[in-house]
Design a protein around this motif. Structure first.
Motif, PDB file in Angstrom:
ATOM      1  N   MET A   1      14.177  17.118   4.060  1.00 59.79           N
ATOM      2  CA  MET A   1      13.186  17.324   3.050  1.00 59.79           C
ATOM      3  C   MET A   1      13.730  18.222   1.941  1.00 59.79           C
ATOM      4  SD  MET A   1      10.115  16.049   4.155  1.00 59.79           S
ATOM      5  CE  MET A   1       9.804  15.118   5.615  1.00 59.79           C
ATOM      6  N   ASN A   2      14.967  18.052   1.612  1.00 56.89           N
ATOM      7  CA  ASN A   2      15.575  18.858   0.559  1.00 56.89           C
ATOM      8  C   ASN A   2      14.938  18.636  -0.801  1.00 56.89           C
ATOM      9  OD1 ASN A   2      17.338  20.072   2.320  1.00 56.89           O
ATOM     10  ND2 ASN A   2      18.926  18.539   2.015  1.00 56.89           N
ATOM     11  N   PHE A   3      14.338  17.456  -1.024  1.00 58.64           N
ATOM     12  CA  PHE A   3      13.697  17.194  -2.307  1.00 58.64           C
ATOM     13  C   PHE A   3      12.530  18.145  -2.525  1.00 58.64           C
ATOM     14  CE2 PHE A   3      10.288  15.040  -0.148  1.00 58.64           C
ATOM     15  CZ  PHE A   3      10.908  14.452   0.927  1.00 58.64           C
ATOM     16  N   LEU A   4      11.864  18.586  -1.465  1.00 69.30           N
ATOM     17  CA  LEU A   4      10.787  19.560  -1.611  1.00 69.30           C
ATOM     18  C   LEU A   4      11.346  20.919  -2.017  1.00 69.30           C
ATOM     19  CD1 LEU A   4       8.492  18.668   1.418  1.00 69.30           C
ATOM     20  CD2 LEU A   4       8.046  18.233  -0.987  1.00 69.30           C
ATOM     21  N   ALA A   5      12.482  21.277  -1.473  1.00 68.30           N
ATOM     22  CA  ALA A   5      13.094  22.566  -1.788  1.00 68.30           C
ATOM     23  C   ALA A   5      13.464  22.652  -3.265  1.00 68.30           C
ATOM     24  CB  ALA A   5      14.329  22.788  -0.921  1.00 68.30           C
ATOM     25  N   ALA A   6      13.870  21.555  -3.837  1.00 67.92           N
ATOM     26  CA  ALA A   6      14.270  21.552  -5.241  1.00 67.92           C
ATOM     27  C   ALA A   6      13.075  21.676  -6.183  1.00 67.92           C
ATOM     28  CB  ALA A   6      15.041  20.278  -5.556  1.00 67.92           C
ATOM     29  N   ASN A   7      11.915  21.195  -5.752  1.00 68.00           N
ATOM     30  CA  ASN A   7      10.755  21.152  -6.631  1.00 68.00           C
ATOM     31  C   ASN A   7       9.743  22.267  -6.393  1.00 68.00           C
ATOM     32  OD1 ASN A   7      11.644  18.830  -7.919  1.00 68.00           O
ATOM     33  ND2 ASN A   7      10.756  17.524  -6.363  1.00 68.00           N
ATOM     34  N   ILE A   8       9.773  22.894  -5.244  1.00 72.75           N
ATOM     35  CA  ILE A   8       8.776  23.906  -4.905  1.00 72.75           C
ATOM     36  C   ILE A   8       9.485  25.230  -4.666  1.00 72.75           C
ATOM     37  CG2 ILE A   8       6.965  24.556  -3.293  1.00 72.75           C
ATOM     38  CD1 ILE A   8       6.661  21.558  -2.673  1.00 72.75           C
ATOM     39  N   ARG A   9       9.145  26.214  -5.459  1.00 74.11           N
ATOM     40  CA  ARG A   9       9.854  27.486  -5.385  1.00 74.11           C
ATOM     41  C   ARG A   9       9.288  28.422  -4.329  1.00 74.11           C
ATOM     42  NH1 ARG A   9      10.826  29.683 -11.267  1.00 74.11           N
ATOM     43  NH2 ARG A   9      11.835  31.249  -9.997  1.00 74.11           N
ATOM     44  N   LYS A  10       7.996  28.355  -4.056  1.00 76.34           N
ATOM     45  CA  LYS A  10       7.380  29.287  -3.110  1.00 76.34           C
ATOM     46  C   LYS A  10       7.644  28.831  -1.680  1.00 76.34           C
ATOM     47  CE  LYS A  10       3.836  30.796  -6.268  1.00 76.34           C
ATOM     48  NZ  LYS A  10       2.410  31.013  -6.481  1.00 76.34           N
ATOM     49  N   ASN A  69       3.000  15.232  -4.253  1.00 77.62           N
ATOM     50  CA  ASN A  69       4.253  15.867  -4.610  1.00 77.62           C
ATOM     51  C   ASN A  69       5.441  15.112  -4.008  1.00 77.62           C
ATOM     52  OD1 ASN A  69       6.532  17.953  -4.035  1.00 77.62           O
ATOM     53  ND2 ASN A  69       5.284  18.846  -5.666  1.00 77.62           N
ATOM     54  N   LEU A  70       5.270  14.644  -2.812  1.00 73.61           N
ATOM     55  CA  LEU A  70       6.319  13.897  -2.127  1.00 73.61           C
ATOM     56  C   LEU A  70       6.688  12.626  -2.869  1.00 73.61           C
ATOM     57  CD1 LEU A  70       8.025  13.495   0.521  1.00 73.61           C
ATOM     58  CD2 LEU A  70       6.029  12.291   1.419  1.00 73.61           C
ATOM     59  N   PHE A  71       5.679  11.927  -3.382  1.00 77.25           N
ATOM     60  CA  PHE A  71       5.919  10.640  -4.025  1.00 77.25           C
ATOM     61  C   PHE A  71       6.091  10.731  -5.546  1.00 77.25           C
ATOM     62  CE2 PHE A  71       4.284   9.214   0.069  1.00 77.25           C
ATOM     63  CZ  PHE A  71       5.238   8.271   0.375  1.00 77.25           C
ATOM     64  N   ASP A  72       6.023  11.935  -6.099  1.00 76.74           N
ATOM     65  CA  ASP A  72       6.261  12.087  -7.549  1.00 76.74           C
ATOM     66  C   ASP A  72       7.725  11.943  -7.879  1.00 76.74           C
ATOM     67  OD1 ASP A  72       3.710  12.315  -8.371  1.00 76.74           O
ATOM     68  OD2 ASP A  72       3.715  14.501  -8.566  1.00 76.74           O
TER      69      ASP A  72
END
Length: 72
Positions: A1-10, A69-72
Motif C-alpha cells: 500500500m505504498n501509494f497511500l504513503a505517497a498521498n497521505i502525510r498523517k 482515496n484508493l481509487f483516485d
C-alpha cells in the motif's frame, strides 16, 4: 500500500486507510472479485451498504473516504 504513503502525510490516517483497504479487498475476495481492475462501483456500494447495517454513519463515511482515496 505504498501509494497511500505517497498521498497521505498523517501517519494515523495512513494506517486507518490501509486497514480499510485491506478490509475492502478481503470483502471483494469473498464476493468473487479477485482482481483490482474488476472492482466496479456496484462492489463499493454493496460493501458500504453492508457496513451501514453494523457501523455508525461517521465510521462508514471514513471507510468510503479511504476507498475513494484508493481509487483516485
Amino acid at each position: 500500500m505504498n501509494f497511500l504513503a505517497a498521498n497521505i502525510r498523517k501517519p494515523n490516517t495512513r494506517r486507518a486507510y490501509t486497514r480499510v483497504a485491506g478490509d475492502f479487498f478481503h470483502w471483494c475476495q469473498g464476493h468473487d472479485v479477485r482482481d483490482l481492475v474488476a472492482v466496479a462501483p456496484i462492489h463499493v456500494a454493496g460493501w458500504i451498504e453492508q457496513l451501514g447495517g453494523t457501523l455508525s454513519a461517521p465510521t462508514v463515511k471514513l471507510r468510503l473516504a479511504a476507498i475513494r482515496n484508493l481509487f483516485d
